[in-house]
Design an enzyme around this catalytic site. Sequence first.
Site, PDB file in Angstrom:
ATOM      1  N   VAL A  17       0.825  -1.207   0.000  1.00 30.06           N
ATOM      2  CA  VAL A  17       0.000   0.000   0.000  1.00 30.06           C
ATOM      3  C   VAL A  17       0.860   1.258   0.000  1.00 30.06           C
ATOM      4  O   VAL A  17       0.671   2.166  -0.809  1.00 30.06           O
ATOM      5  CB  VAL A  17      -0.939   0.012   1.225  1.00 30.06           C
ATOM      6  CG1 VAL A  17      -1.692   1.338   1.306  1.00 30.06           C
ATOM      7  CG2 VAL A  17      -1.909  -1.143   1.151  1.00 30.06           C
ATOM      8  N   ASP A  35      10.173   2.911   6.847  1.00 32.00           N
ATOM      9  CA  ASP A  35       9.796   1.540   7.174  1.00 32.00           C
ATOM     10  C   ASP A  35      10.766   1.014   8.222  1.00 32.00           C
ATOM     11  O   ASP A  35      11.958   1.349   8.195  1.00 32.00           O
ATOM     12  CB  ASP A  35       9.834   0.643   5.922  1.00 32.00           C
ATOM     13  CG  ASP A  35       9.002  -0.617   6.090  1.00 32.00           C
ATOM     14  OD1 ASP A  35       7.933  -0.717   5.461  1.00 32.00           O
ATOM     15  OD2 ASP A  35       9.416  -1.501   6.861  1.00 32.00           O
ATOM     16  N   ARG A  40      14.145  -4.010   3.602  1.00 33.55           N
ATOM     17  CA  ARG A  40      13.174  -3.434   2.671  1.00 33.55           C
ATOM     18  C   ARG A  40      13.631  -2.051   2.214  1.00 33.55           C
ATOM     19  O   ARG A  40      13.597  -1.733   1.024  1.00 33.55           O
ATOM     20  CB  ARG A  40      11.801  -3.336   3.352  1.00 33.55           C
ATOM     21  CG  ARG A  40      10.723  -2.592   2.567  1.00 33.55           C
ATOM     22  CD  ARG A  40      10.375  -3.285   1.276  1.00 33.55           C
ATOM     23  NE  ARG A  40       9.173  -2.721   0.675  1.00 33.55           N
ATOM     24  CZ  ARG A  40       8.811  -2.921  -0.586  1.00 33.55           C
ATOM     25  NH1 ARG A  40       9.570  -3.662  -1.390  1.00 33.55           N
ATOM     26  NH2 ARG A  40       7.702  -2.399  -1.060  1.00 33.55           N
ATOM     27  N   THR A  86      -2.873  -4.293   9.200  1.00 30.31           N
ATOM     28  CA  THR A  86      -3.828  -4.527  10.292  1.00 30.31           C
ATOM     29  C   THR A  86      -4.333  -5.960  10.167  1.00 30.31           C
ATOM     30  O   THR A  86      -5.394  -6.214   9.608  1.00 30.31           O
ATOM     31  CB  THR A  86      -5.007  -3.535  10.239  1.00 30.31           C
ATOM     32  OG1 THR A  86      -5.473  -3.417   8.881  1.00 30.31           O
ATOM     33  CG2 THR A  86      -4.601  -2.173  10.753  1.00 30.31           C
ATOM     34  N   THR A 121      -6.753  -0.548   7.156  1.00 30.09           N
ATOM     35  CA  THR A 121      -8.137  -0.972   7.353  1.00 30.09           C
ATOM     36  C   THR A 121      -8.417  -1.236   8.829  1.00 30.09           C
ATOM     37  O   THR A 121      -7.689  -1.980   9.483  1.00 30.09           O
ATOM     38  CB  THR A 121      -8.427  -2.239   6.546  1.00 30.09           C
ATOM     39  OG1 THR A 121      -8.155  -1.987   5.167  1.00 30.09           O
ATOM     40  CG2 THR A 121      -9.875  -2.658   6.713  1.00 30.09           C
ATOM     41  N   CYS A 261      -7.032  -8.667   2.751  1.00 30.90           N
ATOM     42  CA  CYS A 261      -8.283  -7.899   2.873  1.00 30.90           C
ATOM     43  C   CYS A 261      -9.511  -8.781   3.078  1.00 30.90           C
ATOM     44  O   CYS A 261     -10.111  -8.772   4.143  1.00 30.90           O
ATOM     45  CB  CYS A 261      -8.482  -7.025   1.631  1.00 30.90           C
ATOM     46  SG  CYS A 261      -7.375  -5.598   1.528  1.00 30.90           S
ATOM     47  N   ARG A 332       0.405 -13.041   2.041  1.00 31.13           N
ATOM     48  CA  ARG A 332      -0.326 -12.702   3.255  1.00 31.13           C
ATOM     49  C   ARG A 332      -1.654 -13.456   3.347  1.00 31.13           C
ATOM     50  O   ARG A 332      -2.485 -13.388   2.465  1.00 31.13           O
ATOM     51  CB  ARG A 332      -0.581 -11.195   3.313  1.00 31.13           C
ATOM     52  CG  ARG A 332       0.676 -10.367   3.541  1.00 31.13           C
ATOM     53  CD  ARG A 332       0.385  -8.888   3.455  1.00 31.13           C
ATOM     54  NE  ARG A 332      -0.027  -8.498   2.112  1.00 31.13           N
ATOM     55  CZ  ARG A 332      -0.435  -7.271   1.798  1.00 31.13           C
ATOM     56  NH1 ARG A 332      -0.513  -6.341   2.724  1.00 31.13           N
ATOM     57  NH2 ARG A 332      -0.785  -6.990   0.552  1.00 31.13           N
TER      58      ARG A 332
END
Length: 425
Positions: A17, A35, A40, A86, A121, A261, A332
Site C-alpha cells: 500500500v 519503514d 526493505r 492490520t 483498514t 483484505c 499474506r
Amino acid sequence: MITIENTKLAIVGLGYVGLPLAVEFGKKIPVMGFDINQPRVNELISGTDSTLETSDEELKEAVKLQYSCDVNDLKASNVYVVTVPTPIDKFKNPDLSPLISASSMLGKVISKGDVVIYESTVYPGATEEVCIPEIEKVSGLKFNQDFFAGYSPERINPGDKEHRVTNILKVTSGSTPEIADYVDSLYQMVITAGTHKSSSMKVAEAAKVIENTQRDVNIALINELSLIFNRLDIDTEEVLKAAGTKWNFLPFRPGLVGGHCIGVDPYYLTHKAQEIGYNPEMILAGRRLNDNMGAYVVSEVIKLMLKKRIHIAEANVLIMGLTFKENCPDLRNTRVVDMVDELNQYGANIDVYDPWVDKTEAQHEYNITPINGPKAGDYDAIILAVSHDQFKKMGASDIHKLGKGNHVLYDIKYLLKTDEVDGRL
C-alpha cells in the site's frame, strides 16, 4: 494551518500500500518513505521493489522520494500517512499492534499543527478510539487543537496492473471540515480518478471495511452453491456461466478466500459489532464457510484418490500455487496453507510449487519451502490452487505429465476444462 504548498509528507510503511502511494507523491513533492524493515529500505534505495507493485522505472521517476529506517528523519515532516498492516490474531480478533506502534512512534516526532492520515483498514471508530489517544499520550498534544487527523482507506489490489493507486477513486475524510478539505486536496494531487470526501472518519472507515465484507459474503454464497452442486453432480462453472447470461448476475467464483483484505477485514467489522452488543450472523457464517474451503478441497481430493485405489499415506501430492492470488508474490493470509496442514494429517508427502514466491519468506511465514520445479511422473495427486499465467500456459497435457500413470488432478481455479480434470470446485 497546513496547506498543499507547505506540505512535507512522510509515508509510514512501505509495503504493497505505502510504496505505490509514496512513489506517486514522490513525483510531485518531497516525501520521506519510512519503514522499520531495514532490508526493505535497502532494496528500495537500490531501486528494486520485491513486491512488484512498482517497476524500477517508476522508482526512478519518484525523484523527490527518500527512504529511511531512522525515526529522527520523520521530524522534518508535517503530514504523516500511515499504511501499516492490520492483521488478525490466531483467535481471529483484530491485531492493532502495528497501528498502535506506528501511532506511538509518531507521537515522538509530531509537532503542533501536523496532520496524521491513516490508510490501514480498521473498524469504524478505531482511528479516534485507538490511534489518536496513543499519539496524545506520547506527544502531550491535544487532538483537533494541536494536531489533526484524516482517514483515507487504501484501495490497492496487489498484482493488478490495470487498477493502480492513481486510477482508483479515493475516499477521504478529516477530523475537522478544514482538515477534510485539505486531505481531499492532497490526494487529488495524485489520484487521477478523483476523490470522494466523506462526512466523517467513521464513515470512511466503515466504507472500507464493508467493501471486502461484501465480497467475502458473496464468495461464501458461491462456495456454498458449489458444495450443493457437487452433491447434485452438476458442474458449478456451467451453472454460473448459464446464470451469468442475465445482466445483473454477479460474476463471483468459488475458491479459497485469503489475502490481506477479504479474509481479514470482516473480522474487524464483526469485532466492533459484537462489542456494541450485536451478533453479525450472516457475516460470520460466510467467514466460517470460506475458512473451511481448504479442508473441503482436500476431502474431495482424498475421495478421488481412494476411488482410483491410490494409497493416501506417503502419497506424493503437488500443490501448484502458494500466493493468495494469481500473478503476484503476496503470501499474506494465503489459505493454501490450510490444504497443506490438512494433507499433513493424512501422512502425505507434499510439494508446493510457485514461481512467484520468495522461498525465504514462505519458510519464515508458513514453514513451507517451495520446490524449484516439479518432476514429471512424480505425483499421485496434483492440486491447481492458484491461476498463475505460468500454469495456464502449461495446459492440461503438461500438468498431467507431472503425475504418475494413475493420479488425480483437482482444479480449484477453473484453469482447465471439465473433461481434463478429475474434480474441481
